[in-house]
Design an enzyme around this catalytic site. Structure first.
Site, short mmCIF file in Angstrom:
data_model
loop_
_atom_site.label_atom_id
_atom_site.label_comp_id
_atom_site.label_asym_id
_atom_site.label_seq_id
_atom_site.Cartn_x
_atom_site.Cartn_y
_atom_site.Cartn_z
N HIS A 31 0.86 -1.18 0.00
CA HIS A 31 0.00 0.00 0.00
C HIS A 31 0.90 1.24 0.00
O HIS A 31 2.14 1.11 -0.05
CB HIS A 31 -0.94 -0.03 1.21
CG HIS A 31 -0.25 -0.29 2.51
ND1 HIS A 31 0.65 0.61 3.07
CD2 HIS A 31 -0.27 -1.35 3.36
CE1 HIS A 31 1.11 0.12 4.20
NE2 HIS A 31 0.57 -1.08 4.39
N HIS A 34 4.05 1.40 2.26
CA HIS A 34 5.24 0.75 1.71
C HIS A 34 5.87 1.60 0.62
O HIS A 34 7.09 1.76 0.55
CB HIS A 34 4.88 -0.62 1.10
CG HIS A 34 4.31 -1.62 2.05
ND1 HIS A 34 3.00 -2.02 2.01
CD2 HIS A 34 4.89 -2.32 3.07
CE1 HIS A 34 2.78 -2.94 2.94
NE2 HIS A 34 3.90 -3.13 3.61
N GLY A 144 9.20 1.79 8.38
CA GLY A 144 8.16 2.73 8.76
C GLY A 144 8.04 2.91 10.27
O GLY A 144 8.20 1.96 11.03
N MET A 181 -2.33 3.18 7.35
CA MET A 181 -2.40 2.13 6.33
C MET A 181 -1.73 0.86 6.84
O MET A 181 -0.71 0.92 7.50
CB MET A 181 -1.72 2.59 5.05
CG MET A 181 -2.51 3.65 4.35
SD MET A 181 -1.82 4.00 2.73
CE MET A 181 -2.93 5.31 2.23
#
Ligand code: AMP
Length: 275
Positions: A31, A34, A144, A181
């Site tokens: 998504h 990434h 992340g 997300m």
């Protein structure tokens, strides 16, 4: 873009890198979270390698390894659009042959927060990242802040084991309404998706409280609890920690990070925010 499946093939490429290499490890079902890492890597490196591997050793037996969403073709299209150089897609049996016996284990900070309810999770993460770093040999690895504890554990491992790869943390990418997300959001029903917003709502409430001068975390947490329970969320933890050491804090101060894990329907969601 080239798809590499075998370890020797990836290692052969890595032995001959002639440009700087940015690496983004993922479990696929990609998504924009990434893709933000891929784009950040592309800003700083001529070669970008993305791995797609649903790592079995970071799942407990009762978790969602078998049902984890997968869509390689769609992932490859997305990565191609984003000018990725190599996609590394190893098999489970190559990564963990039957005589596999070695684990990388970072202590203490893996036992708190998500580590409490997922006992061997971080051991699986640090082991697979060690293997991937040895195979890909990148200059930098992009991860992340969505998985804030994972990032802290990885930095600790890289420091303790003298990895030369730079570990780069990137901000959380959210849906327009605020939900972070995640590949696991696809498990949610329409009602669950609505309720999942309570993590973001609770964090925003905490942020507003701090802006209004409330710094006692017990008070902040009890307000957050109410919001989450009203949306049928089952709280695993809501914690305030120092963003570097992950040590527990009672009072919000500069460098504090609020982290939470909540089950909505059967899906465990995590999120965090700087306070
Ligand atoms: P995963 O495929 O879930 O293992 O995630 C692969 C990498 O993407 C990890 O470094 C995650 O922290 C990162 N990531 C996942 N979701 C997001 C997001 N919403 N924003 C930023 N990074 C993310």
């Amino acid at each position: 873009m080239e798809l590499i499946k075998s370890i020797p093939e990836m290692q052969k490429l890595a032995a001959q890198w002639s440009t700087s290499v940015g690496f983004v490890p993922t479990m696929g079902y990609l998504h924009h979270g990434h893709i933000s890492l891929v784009q950040e890597a592309a800003k700083h490196h001529d070669t970008v390698v993305v791995s797609i591997f649903v790592n079995p050793t970071q799942f407990s037996p009762n978790e969602d390894l078998d049902t984890y969403p997968r869509n390689l073709e769609r992932d490859l299209d997305l990565l191609r659009e984003n000018n990725v150089t190599y996609v590394y897609f190893p098999s489970k049996k190559d990564m963990y042959p039957h005589d596999f016996k070695t684990w990388v284990n970072t202590e203490f900070i893996t036992q708190i927060l998500c580590g409490r309810s997922r006992p061997n999770h971080f051991r699986g993460v640090t082991t697979v990242l060690t293997k991937l770093l040895n195979i890909v040999r990148p200059d930098a690895m992009y991860m992340g802040e969505k998985d804030f504890q994972q990032l802290a554990v990885t930095r600790q491992m890289a420091q303790d084991l003298n990895f030369t790869t730079e570990i780069v943390g990137c901000p959380i990418v959210r849906e327009p309404d605020g939900l972070a997300m995640s590949s696991r959001n696809s498990y949610l029903s329409a009602a669950g998706r609505e309720n999942a917003l309570c993590l973001y709502e609770a964090m925003q409430h905490a942020k507003a409280s701090v802006e209004n001068g409330i710094t006692d975390f017990k008070t902040i947490r009890s307000e957050m609890r109410k919001i989450i329970l009203a949306h049928n969320g089952v709280i695993d933890y809501i914690e305030l920690v120092d963003s570097n050491s992950l040590h527990h804090l009672d009072v919000v101060r500069p460098g504090s990070r609020l982290l939470l894990a909540v089950k909505i329907e059967d899906t465990r969601l995590i999120d965090n925010i700087a306070l």
